[in-house]
Design a protein around this motif. Structure first.
Motif, PDB file in Angstrom:
ATOM      1  N   CYS A 115       6.781   5.777  -2.453  1.00  0.00           N
ATOM      2  CA  CYS A 115       6.122   5.308  -3.677  1.00  0.00           C
ATOM      3  C   CYS A 115       6.115   3.783  -3.739  1.00  0.00           C
ATOM      4  O   CYS A 115       5.107   3.175  -4.082  1.00  0.00           O
ATOM      5  N   ALA A 116       7.220   3.155  -3.367  1.00  0.00           N
ATOM      6  CA  ALA A 116       7.296   1.686  -3.404  1.00  0.00           C
ATOM      7  C   ALA A 116       6.294   1.064  -2.431  1.00  0.00           C
ATOM      8  O   ALA A 116       5.648   0.057  -2.752  1.00  0.00           O
ATOM      9  N   LEU A 117       6.146   1.653  -1.253  1.00  0.00           N
ATOM     10  CA  LEU A 117       5.189   1.117  -0.279  1.00  0.00           C
ATOM     11  C   LEU A 117       3.750   1.307  -0.755  1.00  0.00           C
ATOM     12  O   LEU A 117       2.892   0.457  -0.518  1.00  0.00           O
ATOM     13  N   LYS A 118       3.492   2.410  -1.442  1.00  0.00           N
ATOM     14  CA  LYS A 118       2.155   2.617  -2.015  1.00  0.00           C
ATOM     15  C   LYS A 118       1.917   1.611  -3.139  1.00  0.00           C
ATOM     16  O   LYS A 118       0.815   1.082  -3.284  1.00  0.00           O
ATOM     17  N   GLU A 119       2.952   1.345  -3.937  1.00  0.00           N
ATOM     18  CA  GLU A 119       2.831   0.336  -4.998  1.00  0.00           C
ATOM     19  C   GLU A 119       2.484  -1.023  -4.396  1.00  0.00           C
ATOM     20  O   GLU A 119       1.635  -1.743  -4.911  1.00  0.00           O
ATOM     21  N   GLN A 120       3.146  -1.379  -3.303  1.00  0.00           N
ATOM     22  CA  GLN A 120       2.859  -2.654  -2.628  1.00  0.00           C
ATOM     23  C   GLN A 120       1.412  -2.708  -2.168  1.00  0.00           C
ATOM     24  O   GLN A 120       0.734  -3.711  -2.335  1.00  0.00           O
ATOM     25  N   LEU A 121       0.950  -1.620  -1.568  1.00  0.00           N
ATOM     26  CA  LEU A 121      -0.422  -1.585  -1.057  1.00  0.00           C
ATOM     27  C   LEU A 121      -1.430  -1.758  -2.183  1.00  0.00           C
ATOM     28  O   LEU A 121      -2.405  -2.493  -2.052  1.00  0.00           O
ATOM     29  N   MET A 122      -1.188  -1.104  -3.305  1.00  0.00           N
ATOM     30  CA  MET A 122      -2.153  -1.123  -4.397  1.00  0.00           C
ATOM     31  C   MET A 122      -1.996  -2.338  -5.312  1.00  0.00           C
ATOM     32  O   MET A 122      -2.812  -2.552  -6.199  1.00  0.00           O
ATOM     33  N   ALA A 123      -0.971  -3.143  -5.094  1.00  0.00           N
ATOM     34  CA  ALA A 123      -0.754  -4.328  -5.932  1.00  0.00           C
ATOM     35  C   ALA A 123      -1.754  -5.427  -5.573  1.00  0.00           C
ATOM     36  O   ALA A 123      -2.323  -5.438  -4.488  1.00  0.00           O
ATOM     37  N   ASN A 124      -1.940  -6.344  -6.494  1.00  0.00           N
ATOM     38  CA  ASN A 124      -2.856  -7.468  -6.267  1.00  0.00           C
ATOM     39  C   ASN A 124      -2.177  -8.604  -5.507  1.00  0.00           C
ATOM     40  O   ASN A 124      -2.288  -9.758  -5.879  1.00  0.00           O
ATOM     41  N   THR A 125      -1.450  -8.258  -4.473  1.00  0.00           N
ATOM     42  CA  THR A 125      -0.802  -9.267  -3.637  1.00  0.00           C
ATOM     43  C   THR A 125      -1.089  -8.936  -2.180  1.00  0.00           C
ATOM     44  O   THR A 125      -1.621  -7.877  -1.870  1.00  0.00           O
ATOM     45  N   ASN A 126      -0.721  -9.817  -1.307  1.00  0.00           N
ATOM     46  CA  ASN A 126      -0.917  -9.571   0.122  1.00  0.00           C
ATOM     47  C   ASN A 126       0.405  -9.288   0.822  1.00  0.00           C
ATOM     48  O   ASN A 126       0.527  -9.492   2.017  1.00  0.00           O
ATOM     49  N   GLU A 127       1.400  -8.836   0.077  1.00  0.00           N
ATOM     50  CA  GLU A 127       2.722  -8.622   0.647  1.00  0.00           C
ATOM     51  C   GLU A 127       2.867  -7.296   1.380  1.00  0.00           C
ATOM     52  O   GLU A 127       3.846  -7.077   2.066  1.00  0.00           O
ATOM     53  N   SER A 128       1.920  -6.409   1.252  1.00  0.00           N
ATOM     54  CA  SER A 128       2.029  -5.087   1.860  1.00  0.00           C
ATOM     55  C   SER A 128       1.775  -5.141   3.360  1.00  0.00           C
ATOM     56  O   SER A 128       0.773  -5.695   3.803  1.00  0.00           O
ATOM     57  N   PRO A 129       2.668  -4.540   4.157  1.00  0.00           N
ATOM     58  CA  PRO A 129       2.404  -4.479   5.598  1.00  0.00           C
ATOM     59  C   PRO A 129       1.145  -3.668   5.900  1.00  0.00           C
ATOM     60  O   PRO A 129       0.441  -3.942   6.869  1.00  0.00           O
ATOM     61  N   ALA A 130       0.837  -2.693   5.056  1.00  0.00           N
ATOM     62  CA  ALA A 130      -0.363  -1.880   5.274  1.00  0.00           C
ATOM     63  C   ALA A 130      -1.631  -2.708   5.085  1.00  0.00           C
ATOM     64  O   ALA A 130      -2.612  -2.525   5.804  1.00  0.00           O
ATOM     65  N   LYS A 131      -1.631  -3.628   4.118  1.00  0.00           N
ATOM     66  CA  LYS A 131      -2.830  -4.437   3.857  1.00  0.00           C
ATOM     67  C   LYS A 131      -3.226  -5.270   5.069  1.00  0.00           C
ATOM     68  O   LYS A 131      -4.395  -5.527   5.292  1.00  0.00           O
ATOM     69  N   LYS A 132      -2.248  -5.668   5.843  1.00  0.00           N
ATOM     70  CA  LYS A 132      -2.538  -6.480   7.027  1.00  0.00           C
ATOM     71  C   LYS A 132      -3.284  -5.682   8.090  1.00  0.00           C
ATOM     72  O   LYS A 132      -3.870  -6.248   8.996  1.00  0.00           O
ATOM     73  N   LEU A 133      -3.265  -4.364   7.976  1.00  0.00           N
ATOM     74  CA  LEU A 133      -3.918  -3.497   8.953  1.00  0.00           C
ATOM     75  C   LEU A 133      -5.292  -3.020   8.492  1.00  0.00           C
ATOM     76  O   LEU A 133      -5.943  -2.255   9.186  1.00  0.00           O
ATOM     77  N   LEU A 134      -5.723  -3.465   7.316  1.00  0.00           N
ATOM     78  CA  LEU A 134      -6.982  -2.979   6.755  1.00  0.00           C
ATOM     79  C   LEU A 134      -8.046  -4.070   6.729  1.00  0.00           C
ATOM     80  O   LEU A 134      -7.740  -5.245   6.574  1.00  0.00           O
ATOM     81  N   LEU A 135      -9.284  -3.653   6.855  1.00  0.00           N
ATOM     82  CA  LEU A 135     -10.414  -4.573   6.759  1.00  0.00           C
ATOM     83  C   LEU A 135     -10.789  -4.796   5.298  1.00  0.00           C
ATOM     84  O   LEU A 135     -10.433  -4.013   4.420  1.00  0.00           O
TER      85      LEU A 135
END
Length: 133
Positions: free
Chosen positions: A72-92
């Motif tokens: 849940c915390a990792l999903k929160e990071q992904l959906m947050a308005n920040t660039n701190e999520s490791p998943a966001k770095k893998l997305l276009l």
């Protein structure tokens, strides 16, 4: 066209949720609200669909796959308005725009489906081969 439909947890919006809501194998795609036993609606449906989409595009972006306690915390990071999520770095960028669309909608405000459709259309027309080929 492919249509995937699973009505296992379907219920009328606003109806009480079942007392026991096991995740089964769908935990990877469950919305954040589902993890928190909150009411779910179309926003959460979009969120779950989004997790499916990113796995089809880049399975490595599901960074919570082997981290059950942190899901849940990792999903929160992904959906947050920040660039701190490791998943966001893998997305276009189109995926990031879909995140914004999901965040802007609610169960009383319809999602901007045209924006989501444009992002999907962009992804469909991309050349999946690496640039060096």
């Amino acid at each position: 066209k492919i249509y995937l439909v699973n009505f296992v947890y379907a219920r009328k919006f606003g109806a009480p949720a079942p007392k026991s809501r096991s995740f089964g194998r769908w935990v990877l795609y469950a919305s954040r609200a589902h993890h928190q036993d909150k009411e779910e609606g179309r926003k959460e449906d979009l969120e779950s669909w989004f997790y499916n989409m990113i796995e089809m595009y880049n399975g490595n972006a599901i960074v919570w796959r082997d981290k059950p306690i942190e899901r849940c915390a990792l999903k929160e990071q992904l959906m947050a308005n920040t660039n701190e999520s490791p998943a966001k770095k893998l997305l276009l960028a189109p995926f990031l725009s879909i995140i914004t669309d999901i965040l802007l909608c609610s169960n009383s405000v319809a999602p901007d489906y045209s924006s989501i459709y444009c992002a999907i259309d962009f992804l469909e027309n991309m050349d999946p081969r690496p640039a060096n080929e």
